[in-house]
Scaffold this motif. Structure first.
Motif, PDB file in Angstrom:
ATOM      1  N   GLU A  10     -14.908  21.807  14.743  1.00 35.87           N
ATOM      2  CA  GLU A  10     -14.102  20.632  15.100  1.00 35.87           C
ATOM      3  C   GLU A  10     -14.834  19.733  16.088  1.00 35.87           C
ATOM      4  O   GLU A  10     -15.623  20.191  16.917  1.00 35.87           O
ATOM      5  N   ALA A  52     -14.985  16.777  11.643  1.00 31.72           N
ATOM      6  CA  ALA A  52     -13.760  17.563  11.586  1.00 31.72           C
ATOM      7  C   ALA A  52     -12.798  17.121  12.678  1.00 31.72           C
ATOM      8  O   ALA A  52     -13.211  16.843  13.808  1.00 31.72           O
ATOM      9  N   VAL A  56      -7.974  23.484  12.724  1.00 31.64           N
ATOM     10  CA  VAL A  56      -8.961  24.541  12.543  1.00 31.64           C
ATOM     11  C   VAL A  56      -8.372  25.638  11.674  1.00 31.64           C
ATOM     12  O   VAL A  56      -7.157  25.775  11.553  1.00 31.64           O
TER      13      VAL A  56
END
Length: 403
Positions: A10, A52, A56
């Protein structure tokens, strides 16, 4: 050709090769920003630059597997998701894994097996049935509606005392969802299977979110940590099949929601201990006189209907400044609606120095910025939260003093 696997972290931009279906998955499920890469390979899958977002976890589809790792340690994610409210405690450390879905599955197995080792919960539930003899009470309205003039069988309602209660249904549903996900760790898979076998006589969970309606008491309190963890699994197990996937299994967490929940459970009580009430996600305040533009601040610290402070959680870095400006606008609206002279932004990460307080023009409110380091130890995170609470309380106290 075997299914493609995409692995990302992320808040990090990576170049990946994948088909359009995976691109849609990244955009819809993981809130990723996707654009065509400058360099393409003729005859190969298209290449994409992917950043991203704040979701998650893992999604497995017939097109392949997508894994987005959190930027902070997995154990910290689990801690943030359960801190303050649930007694996962030392089990988080035992669940250490590189992948979030494996760690979450291991933690679920540890907590749930410990819960079931003290005995499977039994409870009363109302059942409706057609029987040749009376049990409980006759449901006259149902008997007349379905079989007027017929004596047998009887429509009855009665209380059944067994293991088929919503708490056990929730645990079984979570174990089933994790088992279907195909966890690589054989020990975890065996643990999930043992949970399913222990709860073999329990019916499927037919109403999503049913655990939120559980009334906790001394009889079922020991189940609370396991049920909370199971609900976390179930909340992250859905996927919108309208996006074009014929089959999909998933386990994802929205990190902004995790961060907001963490502040509610940990910062909220610290403010409440100084007097007053803390309300989360309330829509009692509006920006306009007509009450049509409703606001929903993350936390409002107030005495009855008189606000003391407003706090908004941002699972972002303190930079870039353009994003910070948007957040200041949002806090300005909150302060205006609540009649406050100060507001507070709490970020999940700091890049460089934390921005100085923003004094809005024409004697407008002051917007303060706080930043937490979520990559450190849980005890250090709590120390930072203590500091944020002290800072907010101190500024409220100074603002209340007569000039």
């Amino acid at each position: 050709m075997p299914p493609e696997s995409v692995r990302l972290t992320e808040w990090t931009t990576s170049t990946v090769a994948c088909d359009l279906a995976t691109v849609r998955l990244l955009q819809y499920r993981f809130r990723a920003q996707v654009s065509p890469a400058r360099e393409q390979v003729p005859g190969a899958l298209p290449r994409w630059d992917v950043r991203a977002g704040g979701v998650v976890g893992v999604v497995r589809t017939d097109q392949g597997t997508v894994v987005v790792r959190p930027r902070i340690p997995v154990a910290n994610v689990l801690y943030l998701a359960g801190a303050g409210e649930h007694r996962w405690g030392e089990s988080v450390g035992l669940a250490m894994q590189d992948e979030l879905h494996t760690a979450l599955a291991r933690l679920f197995v540890l907590v749930t097996q410990r819960t079931l080792a003290d005995g499977v919960l039994r409870g009363y539930r109302e059942k409706q049935d057609d029987l040749p003899t009376v049990r409980g009470r006759i449901d006259i309205a149902e008997q007349v509606r379905r079989r007027p003039g017929v004596a047998l069988p009887l429509a009855v309602r009665y209380q059944e005392h067994d293991e088929d209660v919503v708490e056990n249904r929730t645990l079984k549903a979570a174990a089933t969802a994790l088992h279907r996900l195909g966890i690589d760790d054989p020990e975890v898979r065996r643990g999930l299977r043992r949970i399913q076998l222990t709860l073999a006589d329990v019916a499927p969970l037919d109403v999503p979110g049913a655990s939120s309606r559980v009334v906790w008491s001394r009889l079922n309190e020991r189940y609370r940590p396991a049920v909370a963890l199971a609900q976390l699994v179930l909340d992250g197990s859905g996927i919108d099949l309208s996006a074009g996937f014929t089959s999909a299994l998933s386990l994802t967490l929205s990190m902004p929601a995790v961060f907001e929940g963490f502040l509610e459970r940990v910062l909220g009580p610290r403010l409440r201990s100084r007097g007053g009430t803390v309300t989360a996600q309330a829509t009692a305040w509006s920006l306009d006189v007509a009450g049509k533009v409703l606001l929903r601040p993350d936390l409002v610290w107030h005495d009855a209907d008189v606000p003391r402070a407003v706090v908004d959680a941002k699972y972002q870095s303190t930079g870039p400044q353009a994003t910070h400006g948007d957040n200041v606008y949002q806090l300005l609206a909150y302060c205006t609606a609540l009649g406050l002279s100060e507001g507070h932004l709490v970020y999940a990460h700091s890049v460089g120095e934390t921005p100085s307080p923003v004094q809005v023009v024409h004697d407008g409110p002051v917007i303060h910025t706080h930043a937490l380091d979520l990559g450190t130890t849980p005890s250090e995170i709590l120390r930072q939260v203590d500091h944020v609470a002290e800072s907010i309380a101190g500024q409220v106290s100074r603002a209340a003093r007569p000039a």
